[in-house]
Design a protein around this motif. Structure first.
Motif, PDB file in Angstrom:
ATOM      1  N   UNK A  51      40.645  37.297  38.802  1.00 12.92           N
ATOM      2  CA  UNK A  51      41.255  38.411  38.082  1.00 12.92           C
ATOM      3  C   UNK A  51      42.710  38.463  38.506  1.00 12.92           C
ATOM      4  N   UNK A  52      43.600  38.683  37.555  1.00 10.59           N
ATOM      5  CA  UNK A  52      45.033  38.539  37.811  1.00 10.59           C
ATOM      6  C   UNK A  52      45.777  39.787  37.356  1.00 10.59           C
ATOM      7  N   UNK A  53      46.749  40.189  38.164  1.00 10.29           N
ATOM      8  CA  UNK A  53      47.640  41.286  37.794  1.00 10.29           C
ATOM      9  C   UNK A  53      49.072  40.823  37.999  1.00 10.29           C
ATOM     10  N   UNK A  54      49.967  41.268  37.113  1.00 10.04           N
ATOM     11  CA  UNK A  54      51.388  41.028  37.310  1.00 10.04           C
ATOM     12  C   UNK A  54      51.963  42.194  38.095  1.00 10.04           C
ATOM     13  N   UNK A  55      52.737  41.886  39.122  1.00  8.45           N
ATOM     14  CA  UNK A  55      53.271  42.912  40.002  1.00  8.45           C
ATOM     15  C   UNK A  55      54.556  43.491  39.424  1.00  8.45           C
ATOM     16  N   UNK A  56      54.978  44.667  39.895  1.00 14.61           N
ATOM     17  CA  UNK A  56      56.239  45.242  39.405  1.00 14.61           C
ATOM     18  C   UNK A  56      57.445  44.336  39.652  1.00 14.61           C
ATOM     19  N   UNK A  57      57.378  43.476  40.681  1.00 16.40           N
ATOM     20  CA  UNK A  57      58.489  42.568  40.975  1.00 16.40           C
ATOM     21  C   UNK A  57      58.455  41.290  40.146  1.00 16.40           C
ATOM     22  N   UNK A  58      57.393  41.119  39.346  1.00 12.45           N
ATOM     23  CA  UNK A  58      57.306  39.970  38.460  1.00 12.45           C
ATOM     24  C   UNK A  58      56.428  38.847  38.947  1.00 12.45           C
ATOM     25  N   UNK A  59      55.843  38.975  40.130  1.00 16.19           N
ATOM     26  CA  UNK A  59      54.910  37.972  40.626  1.00 16.19           C
ATOM     27  C   UNK A  59      53.490  38.258  40.163  1.00 16.19           C
ATOM     28  N   UNK A  60      52.540  37.532  40.739  1.00 12.21           N
ATOM     29  CA  UNK A  60      51.144  37.639  40.322  1.00 12.21           C
ATOM     30  C   UNK A  60      50.256  37.696  41.554  1.00 12.21           C
ATOM     31  N   UNK A  61      49.233  38.524  41.490  1.00 13.74           N
ATOM     32  CA  UNK A  61      48.192  38.568  42.519  1.00 13.74           C
ATOM     33  C   UNK A  61      46.872  38.197  41.867  1.00 13.74           C
ATOM     34  N   UNK A  62      46.129  37.310  42.515  1.00 14.74           N
ATOM     35  CA  UNK A  62      44.805  36.906  42.049  1.00 14.74           C
ATOM     36  C   UNK A  62      43.772  37.407  43.055  1.00 14.74           C
ATOM     37  N   UNK A 119      31.666  40.015  44.664  1.00 14.86           N
ATOM     38  CA  UNK A 119      31.763  39.325  43.386  1.00 14.86           C
ATOM     39  C   UNK A 119      32.750  39.969  42.420  1.00 14.86           C
ATOM     40  N   UNK A 120      33.334  39.106  41.623  1.00 14.80           N
ATOM     41  CA  UNK A 120      33.946  39.457  40.338  1.00 14.80           C
ATOM     42  C   UNK A 120      34.861  40.670  40.383  1.00 14.80           C
ATOM     43  N   UNK A 121      35.919  40.642  41.198  1.00 15.40           N
ATOM     44  CA  UNK A 121      36.829  41.787  41.227  1.00 15.40           C
ATOM     45  C   UNK A 121      37.643  41.903  39.951  1.00 15.40           C
ATOM     46  N   UNK A 122      38.129  43.101  39.705  1.00 17.13           N
ATOM     47  CA  UNK A 122      39.032  43.376  38.584  1.00 17.13           C
ATOM     48  C   UNK A 122      40.234  44.105  39.148  1.00 17.13           C
ATOM     49  N   UNK A 123      41.405  43.473  39.119  1.00 21.99           N
ATOM     50  CA  UNK A 123      42.603  44.043  39.719  1.00 21.99           C
ATOM     51  C   UNK A 123      43.599  44.436  38.640  1.00 21.99           C
ATOM     52  N   UNK A 124      44.191  45.615  38.773  1.00 20.96           N
ATOM     53  CA  UNK A 124      45.204  46.085  37.826  1.00 20.96           C
ATOM     54  C   UNK A 124      46.179  46.997  38.561  1.00 20.96           C
ATOM     55  N   UNK A 125      47.288  47.283  37.913  1.00 22.46           N
ATOM     56  CA  UNK A 125      48.320  48.135  38.503  1.00 22.46           C
ATOM     57  C   UNK A 125      48.537  49.329  37.590  1.00 22.46           C
ATOM     58  N   UNK A 126      48.291  50.512  38.124  1.00 25.26           N
ATOM     59  CA  UNK A 126      48.390  51.745  37.344  1.00 25.26           C
ATOM     60  C   UNK A 126      49.028  52.830  38.194  1.00 25.26           C
ATOM     61  N   UNK A 127      49.925  53.578  37.625  1.00 26.80           N
ATOM     62  CA  UNK A 127      50.446  54.786  38.273  1.00 26.80           C
ATOM     63  C   UNK A 127      50.985  54.519  39.680  1.00 26.80           C
ATOM     64  N   UNK A 128      51.637  53.374  39.860  1.00 25.88           N
ATOM     65  CA  UNK A 128      52.265  53.088  41.136  1.00 25.88           C
ATOM     66  C   UNK A 128      51.359  52.545  42.215  1.00 25.88           C
ATOM     67  N   UNK A 129      50.127  52.182  41.864  1.00 30.54           N
ATOM     68  CA  UNK A 129      49.262  51.543  42.849  1.00 30.54           C
ATOM     69  C   UNK A 129      48.296  50.589  42.173  1.00 30.54           C
ATOM     70  N   UNK A 130      47.718  49.733  43.009  1.00 25.25           N
ATOM     71  CA  UNK A 130      46.764  48.740  42.534  1.00 25.25           C
ATOM     72  C   UNK A 130      45.345  49.302  42.613  1.00 25.25           C
ATOM     73  N   UNK A 131      44.575  49.028  41.567  1.00 21.72           N
ATOM     74  CA  UNK A 131      43.165  49.407  41.517  1.00 21.72           C
ATOM     75  C   UNK A 131      42.325  48.133  41.521  1.00 21.72           C
ATOM     76  N   UNK A 132      41.302  48.129  42.354  1.00 19.02           N
ATOM     77  CA  UNK A 132      40.413  46.973  42.442  1.00 19.02           C
ATOM     78  C   UNK A 132      38.974  47.444  42.338  1.00 19.02           C
ATOM     79  N   UNK A 133      38.335  47.087  41.224  1.00 14.12           N
ATOM     80  CA  UNK A 133      36.903  47.305  41.066  1.00 14.12           C
ATOM     81  C   UNK A 133      36.202  45.993  41.407  1.00 14.12           C
ATOM     82  N   UNK A 134      35.092  46.059  42.117  1.00  9.01           N
ATOM     83  CA  UNK A 134      34.402  44.839  42.545  1.00  9.01           C
ATOM     84  C   UNK A 134      32.915  45.136  42.697  1.00  9.01           C
ATOM     85  N   UNK A 135      32.118  44.082  42.740  1.00 11.09           N
ATOM     86  CA  UNK A 135      30.672  44.267  42.718  1.00 11.09           C
ATOM     87  C   UNK A 135      29.995  43.648  43.936  1.00 11.09           C
TER      88      UNK A 135
END
Length: 338
Positions: free
Chosen positions: A63-74, A117-133
């Motif tokens: 799962x991939x998110x683009x960071x505010x600085x333009x990079x990527x976190x997996x 397993x299977x995390x879901x990463x996103x960036x919302x409201x100034x912080x990262x959210x990670x749902x995982x199982x």
């Protein structure tokens, strides 16, 4: 990630052993092969190779998110949820784990294993959210948890608690989470693997946790293998991306990427031919070809140049690697990859 090669919900010991061995082999993030990139002229209906990626590209359920600085976190499946980063979507490096000291609250669901397993990463409201199982192979005694971080870095994540769990008496499996925020600002968690298919619950936008008791059905195959939902808006539609068939069999994996769409984040979703995804419908976007086996457990992000599809696939060796392709849309608005 496929956990339920189910015949009436039963998983064979041989299959569990093979799948577990495959997953354990993939938990570490290692350098992978360089695969020639497809050209943007790849026509719809033909499947391109993944684009060129280098470095720490050995992965499962990315799962991939683009960071505010333009990079990527997996974030990806593995012990304590491994992380990797990239500055350019091409070169990746290992970056520790979400929970380097473990996640004791999950072990009741994992049988004591650190493998999450299977995390879901996103960036919302100034912080990262990670749902995982957290679960074990072949069981729907499973749970989805939430963690948050202001940086996304290894060890910076705060456990926010349980979001939803499933029991053996349930007809769904609480794994493979995916967060969608619709145009009205409402939060939805999509999840599910096999059993009766892909589900959706409303979330409280203030907490990221479950709101109410409603569970919607978004897609299903009558007990057949479907999982890994990713719900993303493009234009006037919400596109529900899912994986059909079987993961975790190395080069014998049959995972394939399917899609349906709706004008509502709650469905109903239909494929190109008008078949409801709740009735087994789905338009195929990517499948195995040549030395690319079982591409799936996809995530989709909107980037500066295009929508981008990330997924894992198996090489001939049986090792799983990161796949990246761009997404185009035909004249009818249906996606293809190039």
């Amino acid at each position: 990630m496929f956990r339920t090669l189910a015949v009436a919900g039963v998983l064979t010991v041989a299959t569990v052993t093979a799948a577990a061995a495959t997953l354990n082999a993939h938990a570490a993030v290692n350098a992978g092969p360089v695969v020639a990139a497809a050209t943007p002229t790849t026509p719809p209906g033909q499947y391109p190779n993944p684009g060129v990626v280098t470095g720490a590209t050995r992965t499962h359920d990315p799962s991939v998110v683009k960071t505010p600085s333009g990079g990527y976190i997996v974030a990806q499946t593995g012990d304590n949820l491994p992380l990797s980063t990239s500055a350019d979507r091409t070169a990746f490096r290992a970056a520790g784990a979400v929970f380097p000291n473990g996640a004791a609250w999950t072990t009741a669901y994992t049988g004591g294993s650190r493998n999450l397993w299977a995390p879901d990463i996103s960036y919302r409201n100034g912080r990262y959210y990670l749902y995982y199982s957290a679960s074990t192979f072949g069981s729907n005694r499973s749970a989805i948890f939430l963690a948050t971080s202001t940086t996304g870095a290894s060890g910076s994540w705060t456990h926010q608690g349980l979001v939803i769990e499933s029991f053996s008496a349930d007809n769904y499996n609480a794994i493979d989470p995916n967060l969608t925020v619709d145009t009205a600002g409402r939060w939805w968690l999509n999840f599910g693997s096999s059993w009766s298919g892909i589900k959706q619950i409303p979330l409280d936008a203030a907490t990221g946790k479950r709101s109410g008791t409603t569970i919607r059905s978004l897609a299903g195959r009558g007990g057949g293998a479907i999982e890994a939902p990713t719900l993303v808006r493009h234009g006037s539609h919400y596109y529900l991306w899912v994986s059909f068939d079987f993961c975790c069999r190395g080069a014998s994996s049959t995972y394939r990427v399917m899609v349906g769409r709706s004008t509502s984040p709650n469905g109903p979703f239909t494929d190109r031919n008008g078949v409801a995804l709740t009735a087994g419908g789905g338009t195929q976007v990517l499948a195995g070809h040549g030395s690319i086996h079982g591409p799936g457990h996809q995530t989709v992000i909107t980037d500066a140049d295009a929508d981008v599809l990330f997924y894992h696939y198996y090489a001939d060796s049986g090792t799983s690697y990161l796949g990246v392709n761009l997404i185009g849309y035909d004249s009818a608005g249906w996606p293809f990859v190039y």
